[in-house]
Enzyme design. Structure first.
Site, PDB file in Angstrom:
ATOM      1  N   ARG A  66       0.804  -1.220   0.000  1.00 28.10           N
ATOM      2  CA  ARG A  66       0.000   0.000   0.000  1.00 28.10           C
ATOM      3  C   ARG A  66       0.837   1.269   0.000  1.00 28.10           C
ATOM      4  O   ARG A  66       0.585   2.205  -0.750  1.00 28.10           O
ATOM      5  CB  ARG A  66      -0.875   0.085   1.270  1.00 28.10           C
ATOM      6  CG  ARG A  66      -2.183  -0.591   1.183  1.00 28.10           C
ATOM      7  CD  ARG A  66      -2.544  -1.101   2.554  1.00 28.10           C
ATOM      8  NE  ARG A  66      -1.581  -2.132   2.901  1.00 28.10           N
ATOM      9  CZ  ARG A  66      -1.692  -3.406   2.534  1.00 28.10           C
ATOM     10  NH1 ARG A  66      -2.732  -3.805   1.886  1.00 28.10           N
ATOM     11  NH2 ARG A  66      -0.765  -4.292   2.836  1.00 28.10           N
ATOM     12  N   ARG A 117      11.486   3.964   3.489  1.00 31.92           N
ATOM     13  CA  ARG A 117      11.102   2.974   4.515  1.00 31.92           C
ATOM     14  C   ARG A 117      12.344   2.192   4.895  1.00 31.92           C
ATOM     15  O   ARG A 117      13.079   1.719   4.016  1.00 31.92           O
ATOM     16  CB  ARG A 117      10.021   2.032   4.009  1.00 31.92           C
ATOM     17  CG  ARG A 117       9.755   0.890   4.985  1.00 31.92           C
ATOM     18  CD  ARG A 117       8.537   0.092   4.646  1.00 31.92           C
ATOM     19  NE  ARG A 117       7.314   0.818   4.970  1.00 31.92           N
ATOM     20  CZ  ARG A 117       6.096   0.282   4.911  1.00 31.92           C
ATOM     21  NH1 ARG A 117       5.934  -0.969   4.546  1.00 31.92           N
ATOM     22  NH2 ARG A 117       5.032   0.998   5.232  1.00 31.92           N
ATOM     23  N   HIS A 145       5.156   5.936  11.718  1.00 24.42           N
ATOM     24  CA  HIS A 145       4.649   5.844  10.336  1.00 24.42           C
ATOM     25  C   HIS A 145       3.702   7.042  10.148  1.00 24.42           C
ATOM     26  O   HIS A 145       2.484   6.897  10.145  1.00 24.42           O
ATOM     27  CB  HIS A 145       3.907   4.516  10.184  1.00 24.42           C
ATOM     28  CG  HIS A 145       3.649   4.092   8.768  1.00 24.42           C
ATOM     29  ND1 HIS A 145       3.748   4.943   7.680  1.00 24.42           N
ATOM     30  CD2 HIS A 145       3.275   2.887   8.271  1.00 24.42           C
ATOM     31  CE1 HIS A 145       3.454   4.263   6.582  1.00 24.42           C
ATOM     32  NE2 HIS A 145       3.161   3.022   6.905  1.00 24.42           N
TER      33      HIS A 145
END
Ligand code: NCD
Length: 318
Positions: A66, A117, A145
């Protein structure tokens, strides 16, 4: 306006708009980004391609579906283009021992923004120091996050009409779950919210987040009683036990399947409430509940597109 990538990245002296964690996001910025995201969703704001001629690198040292796809879709929908390292641990020079700082310094010479990330807490902050372009965290290990928390707020606002005076249950692996750590902090920017932290012994919210919540007087209840906590919630935010963060598979086994939203459990959630999950789910929500109108997690995932358009536009537009 440039519509090709022939010119080198622009370098300016104005402070860069990094988004490395929830500390960088105050209430005014939340409201600004959510309003912009709503404009993108309605289709009233993206017409001119605000990031035309600009290039984004998505650098992922941990798996993602995602987050990476929605950032990349967002960049394309804003008129920009994307370079992607989707398996940076093995496929980039990290495999040869290059430091994160060196990699980011080099990549930031080619592009106008970086989405990162990484498995280490604090990696996005370190990258921001090494970069000459904005760095947006897409998750730093069990740290934070921030853009997920923003899209979670967008979802709550859209589904329930407000971000204050809500009773929000965060359930599952609160110790390692970066989405709930960030969301708890962003919810505390609004008044009258009550947080119910639902975790088994050993997976409770860590002291760093509890301390920050305490400092702003956030009302927090901690419990291990999953089904008992559900009947008075406006939002049940379920999470995955983060298998990859445990020292051994045996330790993970102690928690696997500990809280599961079945049709019977969902029956305890008020009619007006919503069930959220950052996804991916493993077994902690039975797919039979997907058809219930309160199951908001696929709508939530889609909202990531609008919110990431707003974040990229904020960080990268000139
Ligand atoms: C989450 C993550 O990566 O922290 N996924 C996501 O970004 N939607 C949650 C998870 O992996 O459990």
């Amino acid at each position: 306006m440039r519509d090709t990538l022939t010119a080198p990245p622009a370098r300016t002296r104005v402070p860069l708009r990094h988004l490395t964690g929830p500390h960088a996001i105050d209430r005014a910025l939340i409201e600004q980004l959510l309003a912009r995201a709503a404009g993108f969703e309605k289709g009233t704001e993206s017409g001119a391609g605000p990031l035309q001629g600009r290039l984004l690198a998505t650098v992922f040292y941990e798996p993602s579906t995602r987050t990476r796809f929605s950032f990349e879709a967002a960049m394309h929908r804003l008129g920009g283009q994307v370079l992607s390292a989707e398996n940076a641990t093995r496929a980039s020079s990290a495999a040869k021992g290059e430091s994160l700082e060196d990699a980011i310094q080099v990549i930031s010479g080619y592009v106008d923004g970086i989405v990162l990330r990484h498995p280490e807490v604090g990696a996005a902050e370190r990258a921001a120091h090494a970069a000459q372009v904005p760095v947006i965290s897409a998750g730093d290990g069990p740290g934070h996050h921030p853009t997920q928390a923003l899209l979670d707020l967008y979802t709550i606002k859209k589904e329930l009409g407000r971000l204050d005076h809500l009773r929000v249950g965060l359930a599952g692996d609160l110790r390692h779950g970066r989405t709930v750590r960030s969301l708890a902090l962003l919810l505390s920017r609004f008044s009258g919210n009550q947080l119910v932290l639902i975790a088994p012994p050993g997976l409770g919210m860590r002291e760093d987040v509890l301390g920050s919540l305490g400092q702003v007087g956030q009302v927090v209840e901690e419990t291990a009683d999953f089904t008992g906590a559900i009947p008075r919630l406006d939002v049940l935010y379920q999470t995955r036990i983060q298998a990859e963060r445990f020292a051994s598979p045996q330790e993970y086994e102690r928690y696997r399947g500990i809280y599961v939203v079945t049709a019977e459990v969902l029956g305890r959630l008020p009619e007006h409430a919503i069930l959220m999950h950052p996804l991916p789910r493993v077994a902690e929500i039975d797919p039979v509940v997907d058809a219930d109108p309160r199951a908001a997690y696929f709508r939530q995932a889609r909202n990531g597109l609008w919110v990431r358009m707003a974040v990229l536009d904020w960080a990268m537009a000139r």
